[in-house]
Design an enzyme around this catalytic site. Structure first.
Site, mmCIF file in Angstrom:
data_model
loop_
_atom_site.group_PDB
_atom_site.id
_atom_site.type_symbol
_atom_site.label_atom_id
_atom_site.label_comp_id
_atom_site.label_asym_id
_atom_site.label_seq_id
_atom_site.Cartn_x
_atom_site.Cartn_y
_atom_site.Cartn_z
ATOM 1 N N ASN A 181 41.350 33.792 31.945
ATOM 2 C CA ASN A 181 40.206 33.873 32.858
ATOM 3 C C ASN A 181 39.190 32.775 32.488
ATOM 4 O O ASN A 181 38.501 32.868 31.468
ATOM 5 C CB ASN A 181 39.593 35.281 32.722
ATOM 6 C CG ASN A 181 38.396 35.487 33.635
ATOM 7 O OD1 ASN A 181 37.664 34.548 33.938
ATOM 8 N ND2 ASN A 181 38.198 36.727 34.055
ATOM 9 N N ASN A 212 36.378 31.973 33.807
ATOM 10 C CA ASN A 212 34.978 32.439 33.793
ATOM 11 C C ASN A 212 34.622 33.047 32.446
ATOM 12 O O ASN A 212 33.570 32.755 31.880
ATOM 13 C CB ASN A 212 34.746 33.487 34.883
ATOM 14 C CG ASN A 212 34.720 32.884 36.262
ATOM 15 O OD1 ASN A 212 33.790 32.191 36.641
ATOM 16 N ND2 ASN A 212 35.785 33.133 37.014
ATOM 17 N N ASP A 234 38.803 42.898 25.940
ATOM 18 C CA ASP A 234 39.188 43.745 27.059
ATOM 19 C C ASP A 234 37.936 44.484 27.503
ATOM 20 O O ASP A 234 37.146 44.948 26.671
ATOM 21 C CB ASP A 234 40.302 44.721 26.672
ATOM 22 C CG ASP A 234 41.071 45.184 27.906
ATOM 23 O OD1 ASP A 234 41.504 44.322 28.692
ATOM 24 O OD2 ASP A 234 41.229 46.398 28.102
ATOM 25 N N GLY A 288 34.802 39.078 38.893
ATOM 26 C CA GLY A 288 35.104 40.509 38.839
ATOM 27 C C GLY A 288 34.102 41.349 39.619
ATOM 28 O O GLY A 288 33.797 41.059 40.779
ATOM 29 N N ARG A 307 29.842 41.500 27.151
ATOM 30 C CA ARG A 307 30.604 40.470 26.432
ATOM 31 C C ARG A 307 29.683 39.655 25.523
ATOM 32 O O ARG A 307 30.030 39.335 24.389
ATOM 33 C CB ARG A 307 31.331 39.549 27.422
ATOM 34 C CG ARG A 307 32.221 38.493 26.752
ATOM 35 C CD ARG A 307 33.122 37.786 27.745
ATOM 36 N NE ARG A 307 33.933 38.737 28.472
ATOM 37 C CZ ARG A 307 33.642 39.177 29.707
ATOM 38 N NH1 ARG A 307 32.606 38.710 30.352
ATOM 39 N NH2 ARG A 307 34.405 40.080 30.292
HETATM 40 P P1 IMP Z 1 39.864 42.397 31.598
HETATM 41 O O1 IMP Z 1 39.067 42.501 30.359
HETATM 42 O O2 IMP Z 1 40.065 40.959 31.952
HETATM 43 O O3 IMP Z 1 41.121 43.198 31.578
HETATM 44 O O4 IMP Z 1 38.926 42.935 32.746
HETATM 45 C C1 IMP Z 1 39.092 44.178 33.393
HETATM 46 C C2 IMP Z 1 38.418 44.122 34.753
HETATM 47 O O5 IMP Z 1 37.012 44.031 34.595
HETATM 48 C C3 IMP Z 1 38.833 42.942 35.633
HETATM 49 O O6 IMP Z 1 38.862 43.402 36.968
HETATM 50 C C4 IMP Z 1 37.726 41.951 35.435
HETATM 51 O O7 IMP Z 1 37.542 41.117 36.563
HETATM 52 C C5 IMP Z 1 36.522 42.876 35.241
HETATM 53 N N1 IMP Z 1 35.542 42.244 34.372
HETATM 54 C C6 IMP Z 1 35.708 41.885 33.070
HETATM 55 N N2 IMP Z 1 34.574 41.339 32.600
HETATM 56 C C7 IMP Z 1 33.702 41.349 33.628
HETATM 57 C C8 IMP Z 1 32.364 40.883 33.754
HETATM 58 O O8 IMP Z 1 31.746 40.328 32.828
HETATM 59 N N3 IMP Z 1 31.790 41.064 34.958
HETATM 60 C C9 IMP Z 1 32.413 41.666 36.006
HETATM 61 N N4 IMP Z 1 33.671 42.097 35.941
HETATM 62 C C10 IMP Z 1 34.303 41.931 34.757
#
Ligand code: IMP
Length: 190
Positions: A9, A11, A68, A149, A177
């Site tokens: 990712n 971003n 995560d 996201g 984060r």
């Molecule tokens: P993962 O940590 O990449 O598995 O994220 C899980 C879900 O949360 C995904 O749909 C990401 O797009 C969303 N997500 C993770 N971090 C953020 C953030 O900082 N802002 C908004 N959505 C997030």
């Protein structure tokens, strides 16, 4: 010092890179030639973060961390939580996920929610977890175009704007984060 951030990712990578001190050379999965989609089959954020870091450490023998993240919505008993990425299906579409969440909440007055991030670091022979969280609420509609996201529908408590309306520098100061990364950095500079 080189450290892999195990994410595809861009971003997320940009957010974390903006916080890292310059002596840490942050490498992406692309930088190390890893194009696999690393399985996220655990039932917890901690487990998934560890799976991703362990994949890189075991396959490439490199120091690595991964994160995560879950969005926990009070009126939905903590859902989508660890299933946030696939909330509306395997296509992992941010638009579909947000639409599903807005629809699930359409008749709910309680819009309280929390983002939680777990970072799993594998450094030399140690494995350690760092967490960060931010409280806020789910808006009634999408606002803003920055971020990624669920950002357009998440408004942190301390601002009257969604994460997608705030510059990355502010999101990084208050976000799930950002807080977890600050703990990681404090550990690295010890
Ligand atoms: P993962 O940590 O990449 O598995 O994220 C899980 C879900 O949360 C995904 O749909 C990401 O797009 C969303 N997500 C993770 N971090 C953020 C953030 O900082 N802002 C908004 N959505 C997030």
């Amino acid at each position: 010092m080189q450290l892999v951030f195990a994410t595809h990712n861009q971003n997320k990578f940009n957010e974390v890179k903006a916080l890292m001190p310059s002596y840490i050379e942050l490498l992406s999965l692309t930088d190390i030639g890893c194009f696999n989609e690393i399985p996220e089959t655990a039932q917890t954020l901690e487990g998934n973060a560890q799976l991703k870091s362990n994949f890189v450490t075991e396959k490439y023998g490199l120091n690595c961390f991964s994160d995560d993240t879950g969005l926990l919505v009070v009126a939905l008993g903590g859902a989508p939580g660890v299933y946030s990425a696939r909330y509306a299906g395997e296509q992992k579409s941010a638009t579909d996920n947000m639409n599903k969440l807005l629809s699930e909440l359409h008749d709910k007055n309680n819009r309280q929610a929390k983002f939680k991030t777990v970072i799993a670091l594998n450094l030399e022979h140690e494995s350690i977890l760092f967490t960060g969280a931010v409280e806020g609420e789910i808006t009634h509609e999408k606002n803003g175009t920055d971020g990624f996201g669920y950002d357009p529908i998440f408004k942190p408590l301390t601002y009257n704007k969604t994460f997608a309306e705030l510059p990355m520098s502010i999101k990084n100061k208050i976000s799930h984060r950002g807080k977890a990364v600050q703990k990681l950095i404090s550990h690295l500079i010890k």
